[in-house]
Scaffold this active site. Structure first.
Site, PDB file in Angstrom:
ATOM      1  CG  ASP A  93       2.539  -4.523  -4.201  1.00  0.00           C
ATOM      2  OD1 ASP A  93       1.729  -4.365  -5.141  1.00  0.00           O
ATOM      3  OD2 ASP A  93       2.256  -5.121  -3.150  1.00  0.00           O
ATOM      4  CB  ALA A  94       3.551   0.316  -8.587  1.00  0.00           C
ATOM      5  CE  LYS A  95      -1.876  -4.271  -4.530  1.00  0.00           C
ATOM      6  NZ  LYS A  95      -0.622  -4.140  -3.756  1.00  0.00           N
ATOM      7  NE  ARG A  96       1.993   4.060 -10.092  1.00  0.00           N
ATOM      8  CZ  ARG A  96       2.233   4.199  -8.796  1.00  0.00           C
ATOM      9  NH1 ARG A  96       1.529   3.497  -7.923  1.00  0.00           N
ATOM     10  NH2 ARG A  96       3.160   5.027  -8.362  1.00  0.00           N
TER      11      ARG A  96
END
Length: 278
Positions: A93-96
């Site tokens: 869950d990095a939401k890059r």
């Protein structure tokens, strides 16, 4: 390697339709009587790895590892490797989100051959869906998955996500663009399930229509955040098998006992098992 969409479908069929979060925020570390240090982080993750073995998907929240710098990233790498050694799919869950060469660098880190590369990663489309193309292509080439933020459960998100975009909401536009990408890839891969999905919060009112997505729907916000597991069926017109409920605090607050965390996870799995119905 089989594409992520097919691997996810198989994992859900055999291990149940649930994504368990690893969110080691400082308050939770203290509640578990662990120090807010890299060593405490590692001990927290060791408990989670042991408790979550045998489940389908685990989602480490990358920000909580970044807070400890290089030592935190080392813990994240080790945790991801341990989960995958247990047969668990790892969703970072990095939401890059970025453009051009920077997005290509994120793609190499999270969807290429780097030690951080996960089975799937979350991304933000705020810079335009086309900006995600480098990561989508790398993920597809490496049989990894991507979950694109579409309709998030935080109240602030509605300002943008419900805005009109030529007669449809921005959230619907994102869903439709993901569906188009899955269709394009499907022309090459055949009937295999799509590997690019969207994120739609469990508490979102009037969610976008995901019936034409051709991929999975990650549904965070179940449990403490107010999403009711029994109310997820048909979310956004989804088929039951499309939905992947995600829960973190509802399970993690049962710690630090491995058996108690696992029991809480099993109770949540029981509550969403109906989504496995054919």
């Amino acid at each position: 390697m089989t594409g992520f969409g097919a691997r996810l479908a198989e994992a859900k069929a055999h291990r149940g339709p649930l994504c368990l979060g690893i969110d080691p925020h400082p308050e939770l570390l203290r509640a578990w009587d662990l120090p807010a240090t890299a060593d405490g982080l590692a001990a927290f993750c060791d408990i989670c790895v042991a408790a979550f073995a045998g489940f389908a998907v685990v989602k480490p929240q990358v920000a909580f590892f970044e807070a400890y710098g290089a030592a935190g990233f080392a813990v994240l790498e080790g945790t991801m490797a341990a989960l995958r050694a247990n047969g668990v799919l790892v969703l970072a869950d990095a939401k890059r989100g970025d453009i051009g060469s920077t997005m290509a660098a994120y793609a190499a880190a999270w969807a290429g051959d780097s030690p951080l590369a996960a089975d799937a990663v979350t991304v933000s489309p705020f810079l335009g869906f086309g900006s995600l193309r480098p990561l989508l292509e790398v993920a597809t080439a490496n049989d990894r998955g991507v979950f694109v933020l579409a309709a998030t459960s935080n109240p602030e998100g509605a300002t943008i996500q419900r805005a009109d975009a030529d007669g449809r909401t921005v959230a619907q536009l994102i869903v439709d663009q993901v569906g188009l990408f899955n269709s394009e890839v499907g022309e090459v891969t055949g009937s295999e399930p799509g590997s690019v999905g969207v994120v739609v919060g469990a508490t979102v009112l009037n969610p976008p229509d995901v019936s034409g997505l051709g991929g999975p729907v990650l549904v965070p916000g179940v449990g403490v955040q107010g999403g009711r597991p029994e109310a997820l069926g048909g979310l956004g017109g989804a088929a039951p098998q499309q939905l992947l409920p995600a829960v973190s605090r509802e399970v993690l607050r049962a710690g630090p006992s491995i058996s108690e965390v696992r029991a809480a996870a099993e109770r949540m799995l029981d509550s969403v098992a109906y989504l496995s119905a054919v």
